[in-house]
Design an enzyme around this catalytic site. Sequence first.
Site, PDB file in Angstrom:
ATOM      1  N   GLY A 218       0.808  -1.202   0.000  1.00  0.00           N
ATOM      2  CA  GLY A 218       0.000   0.000   0.000  1.00  0.00           C
ATOM      3  C   GLY A 218       0.843   1.254   0.000  1.00  0.00           C
ATOM      4  CB  CYS A 328     -18.321   2.704 -28.709  1.00  0.00           C
ATOM      5  SG  CYS A 328     -17.485   3.131 -30.245  1.00  0.00           S
ATOM      6  CD  GLU A 329     -18.663   1.627 -21.741  1.00  0.00           C
ATOM      7  OE1 GLU A 329     -19.045   1.973 -20.618  1.00  0.00           O
ATOM      8  OE2 GLU A 329     -18.736   0.464 -22.156  1.00  0.00           O
TER       9      GLU A 329
HETATM   10  C1  LIG Z   1      -2.691  -5.868  -4.416  1.00  0.00           C
HETATM   11  C2  LIG Z   1      -1.993  -6.404  -3.239  1.00  0.00           C
HETATM   12  C3  LIG Z   1      -0.705  -5.945  -2.922  1.00  0.00           C
HETATM   13  C4  LIG Z   1       0.017  -4.870  -3.692  1.00  0.00           C
HETATM   14  O1  LIG Z   1      -0.503  -3.596  -3.479  1.00  0.00           O
HETATM   15  P1  LIG Z   1       0.210  -2.303  -4.098  1.00  0.00           P
HETATM   16  O2  LIG Z   1      -0.655  -1.174  -3.726  1.00  0.00           O
HETATM   17  O3  LIG Z   1       0.305  -2.495  -5.579  1.00  0.00           O
HETATM   18  O4  LIG Z   1       1.568  -2.227  -3.514  1.00  0.00           O
HETATM   19  C5  LIG Z   1      -0.094  -6.527  -1.822  1.00  0.00           C
HETATM   20  N1  LIG Z   1      -0.689  -7.498  -1.097  1.00  0.00           N
HETATM   21  C6  LIG Z   1      -1.915  -7.960  -1.381  1.00  0.00           C
HETATM   22  C7  LIG Z   1      -2.515  -9.033  -0.557  1.00  0.00           C
HETATM   23  C8  LIG Z   1      -2.612  -7.430  -2.460  1.00  0.00           C
HETATM   24  O5  LIG Z   1      -3.849  -7.885  -2.722  1.00  0.00           O
END
Ligand SMILES: *Cc1c(COP(=O)(O)O)cnc(C)c1O
Length: 400
Positions: A218, A328-329
């Site tokens: 994240g 086409c949207e």
């Molecule tokens: C999608 C995901 C990630 C990666 O998230 P990023 O924001 O791309 O770093 C890591 N762990 C899990 C379990 C995910 O589903």
Amino acid sequence: MNTTDLLSIANEFGNPVYVYDATKITSQYQRLTSAFNTIPNLRVNYAVKALSNISVLRLLRNLGSGLDTVSIQEVQLGLLAGFSPEQIIFTPNGVSLEEIEEATALGVQINIDNLSILEQFGSKYPQIPICIRINPHVMAGGNSNISVGHIDSKFGISIHQIPHILRIVENTKMQINGIHMHTGSDILDIDVFLYAAEILFETAKHFEGLEFLDFGSGFKVPYKEGDIQTNIEELGERLSSRFLAFCKEYGKDLALAFEPGKFLVSEAGFFLAKVNVVKQTTSTVFAGVDTGFNHLIRPMLYGATHQIENISNPNGKKRFYSVVGYICETDTFASNRQIAEISEGDILCFRNAGAYCFSMSSNYNSRLKPAEVLWHDGKAKLIRQAETFDDILRNQIQIF
Ligand SMILES: *Cc1c(COP(=O)(O)O)cnc(C)c1O
């Protein structure tokens, strides 16, 4: 790699085309590992779903990365790319017990995120150590579609259900070797991350025999100049010392795992598309490109902002454009964006096209998926051919 390199790639391989800079992937990997260089056992498990081209997986394997996978097919890709089963963690959501059993047979680390499967798995395979994904109920992230730690999220086992987890573990005699959380994309605030980490530590104290703690991902990356991004260096300093203190308390040197997707590959990616038509209406100038949300869905799906540059006329006078696709949207990449003056035939470059662009692409409107090119050692290498009309017909059965 620079604008000239990108233009020559569009020339050589056609457009639209995805380009990934191996140097950037490498430097991001090294940035993360050096931020956590006081941790004796750090595991970086690249989240395959961000960008799953096998050459990119091999590049990351050569750097020392492991993999985070969310489907049995991603596990298979990872094994094919040369990762050992021990380097792969399987973190699915809402999949069947059968799929988890398939992954188990391939020898990868399983991460379970619901009580029902935990109980079934533990009863059948008490000897196979399992990681559990908890939901710490910490809100992190800007867009509700990619925030997965909140109270009514479908991800993870609620921390309020820990007594239930412990009962299952006791009844089945199963082994828990890891605790995991992934609070969702776009963490800005390190204090929020550390707060969630404390919940993970508290949870970990309930389990003997742990081998690792997985803090998910994240990390926020910049999408344009001046954007705020996760300060990995500060996170490294603050989380590392807290983690090492926890290991002392726990009485064992645990491994610290992360599973970044975006952080490793987002900024390494460039998507190049050609302007088919410039259309002046009474209020707006549209630049219509030879692609659409079938190739880059993030603006339409998440409201994501991808920076767009006119690499054919980088020094042109800035004007306001709405950049739109050919689907086409409603298919809008950017509204009223300042871009160097655009003429028909120009090549536009979309930044941050490494993560969740090709991997989310489709054949909608019966369009073909573009080629992928890896820029490595100063050379452009084709790592996926563009589709042809045969690919559209493949697997279709004409019964009349
Ligand atoms: C999608 C995901 C990630 C990666 O998230 P990023 O924001 O791309 O770093 C890591 N762990 C899990 C379990 C995910 O589903």
